[in-house]
Design a protein around this motif. Structure first.
Motif: not given
Length: 565
Positions: A63-67
């Motif tokens: 679903n993408g990236a969490a940072m």
């Protein structure tokens, strides 16, 4: 000293970049993460990015990236230290690995890598797939699939018993180029449970009650009561991936996409890609049989594929283990994950923010009028563009040796997206459809003997021209001929007539449609009910009559692939 990343064994990536630029190179980070996802079996993956004197902790999934917010690792060195300590204390699932997959034992790995050597027909699609799957440098895994499974080799049903099958896989036969999205990978696999070679599709589907899964689409087709055989892959089993009763889902929050659910399908046939056709007759047969399946399924249960492309039509040779060189192949229409019923398409708005379909093969109307609903005529036109695209790349035509001109032409017709609005294609594609101009001019077999594919493409162009006239709209010089042996090849009539032949019109192949059928004046009434694309029959008649005349087609007219896409 030069080194390379061992993507298949990567546990954690640390990306260090010292640059005057003020932004993080996020596309490069996503490419690195996607390489790990393609090489390993993961739900998520961690990375530390160092940019000048600052750092971030990043977690990727489909679903993408969490940072984390950017922090100074000089002023707060304990942040990275605590992260590494906690990561080391997690089990494999906590570190992002798929708990339903494990590294194959040494015995199983040796067995899998030697399978292609023991195959009874080394030139078959199965043997070639197993050989590629055993490529050195790619790890061998054992994948557990707990799902309903067929017990007799026929398509699985909802009532089929739950079973656990263990599959050995190596290098994927296909991967997705983007980190975000379905992340589809295909594997030529060995089913240890049933002791047979199968094809495993591993992908992620939108987590929405309004979007039916591909498994459910296969069930809808199986329950529709279609008589006779139809050319789609045989689904042996599969469904959503669960571990300890919990469905595997993405966790990264986003407003652009639905969350995704991990699923797997086990398919019976191991096929060749459409672009691996050996001559134009194989291309014709593969597309024709896939088109016939599309018609039967649409008329039986009003299910529209909505993603017809060169990647979703597979070449299957039913006698591959006895005669792998036979031209009597069929095309299987695969990848039904974007399919919708007619009721679903007309009852409400879009269920996803992106338009369905593979861009080069989308209809010209969809590319010029993005708000237009997707209908059956758009799918039928996609088959036409599959023909054109394959012919431009792999068959002899008047642009064959002018690679730069050919590259520009393919880019303009099939790859172009407007810089101002990426949902708009090039207007020349629409112009060709409206004027009935063929996209490809094939070289003649001999002086005054046209290539049989030219007649097919011309007839199709006329059909679509008539369609474009009636539908309602929303508010170079010839090149040098390659040196090929393009003589017609005698082919025995080995076919059992497909189920859909009985519905076709008895029309000679040279007169399926012609320009005399077009209105003679611009003031003549346009009538959508006069469109030849109201159903599949005129297009399929054009294709099938050409298939039945197999001896007119050359046996060796494929040329080397042009390096233009």
């Amino acid at each position: 000293m030069r080194s390379r990343v061992a993507w298949g064994w990567a546990e954690l990536l640390v990306r260090v970049k010292h640059d005057k630029a003020s932004t993080l190179p996020r596309a490069q980070l996503a490419d690195c993460a996607n390489e790990v996802f393609n090489r390993q079996h993961r739900l998520s993956f961690f990375m530390i990015t160092v940019f000048n004197d600052c750092a971030r902790l990043v977690c990727f999934d489909r679903n993408g990236a969490a940072m984390t917010p950017s922090f100074s690792y000089l002023e707060e060195p304990d942040v990275i230290g605590k992260f590494l300590y906690r990561l080391s204390r997690l089990d494999r699932a906590g570190r992002g690995y798929d708990a339903s997959v494990e590294a194959a034992s040494l015995e199983n790995e040796r067995f899998f890598r030697a399978l292609h050597e023991r195959h009874p027909q080394p030139r078959s699609a199965e043997a070639a797939g197993l050989r590629d799957a055993a490529t050195a440098g790619w790890r061998v895994y054992k994948v557990g699939v707990d799902a309903p499974f067929s017990t007799d080799g026929t398509p699985v049903r909802r009532s089929s018993p739950l079973a656990r099958h263990e599959l050995l896989v190596g290098k994927p036969a296909s991967v997705q180029g983007s980190l975000v999205g379905r992340g589809t990978r295909g594997f030529v696999a060995f089913d240890v449970t049933s002791q047979q070679v199968v094809f495993l599709k591993d992908s992620w589907r939108p987590d929405s009650e309004y979007i039916r899964s591909e498994f459910d689409n296969y069930m809808l087709i199986a329950e529709s009561g279609i008589e006779g055989q139809y050319s789609i892959p045989t689904l042996l089993g599969g469904g959503d991936v669960k571990c300890n009763g919990v469905v595997q889902r993405t966790r990264t929050p986003t407003t652009r996409y639905h969350p995704f659910i991990h699923f797997r399908l086990v398919l019976k046939e191991v096929c060749r890609r459409l672009v691996d056709f050996r001559n134009s007759y194989q291309l014709l047969r593969a597309v024709t049989y896939a088109f016939g399946a599309h018609m039967m399924i649409w008329e039986a249960c009003s299910l529209l594929h909505r993603d017809v492309s060169a990647g979703n039509i597979l070449i299957h040779n039913p006698r591959d283990n006895e005669d792998p060189d036979s031209d009597h192949v069929v095309g299987l229409l695969a990848d039904w994950d974007l399919a919708k019923t007619e009721e679903e398409m007309t009852s409400g708005g879009a269920t996803q923010q992106r338009r369905s379909g593979t861009w080069p093969f989308m209809s010209a109307r969809l590319q010029q009028f993005p708000e237009k609903p997707h209908d059956v005529a758009d799918d039928l036109e996609s088959f036409y563009h599959v023909f054109n695209w394959c012919a431009l790349l792999y068959l002899p035509h008047k642009k064959s040796l002018k690679v730069e001109i050919l590259a520009e032409y393919i880019s303009r017709m099939y790859d172009f997206a407007s810089p101002d609005n990426p949902e708009l294609g090039h207007p020349d594609k629409l112009e060709n459809m409206e004027t009935g101009k063929p996209f490809v001019t094939m070289l003649e077999l001999a002086p005054n003997i046209p290539h049989p594919l030219q007649l097919v493409l011309q007839n199709l162009a006329s059909l679509f021209q008539l369609h474009y006239y009636h539908v309602c709209y929303p508010p170079g010089p010839p090149g040098l001929a390659p040196q090929l042996e393009m003589t017609p090849k005698e082919r025995p009539q080995l076919d059992t007539a497909p189920s859909w032949e009985q519905y076709l019109e008895d029309v000679p192949p040279a007169s399926v449609e012609s320009r005399k059928d077009l209105p003679t004046t611009s003031t003549e009434l346009r009538d959508p009910t006069m469109s030849p694309l109201r159903n599949h029959r005129k297009v399929l008649t054009c294709l099938w009559r050409a298939v039945r005349n197999g001896s007119a087609w050359p046996g060796a007219d494929r040329i080397a692939a042009h390096r233009v896409v």
